[in-house]
Design a protein around this motif. Structure first.
Motif, short mmCIF file in Angstrom:
data_model
loop_
_atom_site.label_atom_id
_atom_site.label_comp_id
_atom_site.label_asym_id
_atom_site.label_seq_id
_atom_site.Cartn_x
_atom_site.Cartn_y
_atom_site.Cartn_z
N UNK A 20 -71.12 -23.27 -72.12
CA UNK A 20 -71.77 -23.91 -72.16
C UNK A 20 -72.63 -24.49 -73.02
N UNK A 21 -71.55 -24.25 -74.24
CA UNK A 21 -71.93 -24.78 -74.87
C UNK A 21 -71.85 -26.35 -74.97
N UNK A 22 -70.90 -26.80 -74.36
CA UNK A 22 -70.60 -28.58 -73.88
C UNK A 22 -72.19 -28.69 -73.19
N UNK A 23 -72.24 -27.88 -71.71
CA UNK A 23 -73.34 -27.92 -71.30
C UNK A 23 -74.57 -28.50 -71.72
N UNK A 24 -75.14 -28.09 -73.31
CA UNK A 24 -76.25 -28.07 -73.84
C UNK A 24 -75.58 -29.92 -74.11
N UNK A 25 -74.59 -29.61 -74.86
CA UNK A 25 -74.65 -30.83 -75.59
C UNK A 25 -74.65 -32.16 -74.75
#
Length: 124
Positions: A17-22
């Motif tokens: 999820x963090x990767x998707x946000x970034x």
């Protein structure tokens, strides 16, 4: 004594999820726009103004659309001559205002962009 690790699946999900946000183009555009608005306001404040009370270029500072991960802050095409104020000519000394505006607000721009990502990551 065996070691037991729990929560790896949850951690992997959160990292994705963090990767998707970034990597999100929408969030990147939001961050770019937040920084561009700060720069636009400072350029408006510093832009030279005519003494005759006519239209001022400062009233026509625009923010472009995001194209290929970049955004521009500048003037409408009718104010093409503002580059001569910034860089000068053979008969006119430069009166820079764009670069000084950016340099003065660089940290504030970076902080505004950072804050967008922090807000989005907090939603996870």
């Amino acid at each position: 004594m065996p070691l037991e690790v729990t929560g790896l699946k949850e951690m992997a999900t959160k990292i994705k999820k963090i990767e998707a946000v970034m990597k999100s183009a929408k969030i990147s555009e939001k961050a770019l726009r937040a920084g561009a608005e700060i720069l636009r306001d400072e350029v408006k404040r510093r832009a030279p103004r005519s003494k005759g009370g006519s239209k001022h270029a400062a009233d026509h500072v625009i923010i472009s659309a995001v194209v290929e991960g970049k955004i521009a802050v500048g003037f409408i095409p009718d104010n093409w001559y503002m580059k001569y104020h910034e860089w000068g000519t053979s008969k006119m000394t430069p009166q820079p205002f764009l670069e000084p505006a950016f340099n003065a607000k660089r940290k504030e721009i970076q902080q505004a962009m950072y804050n967008v990502y922090v807000r989005e990551l907090a939603k996870i």
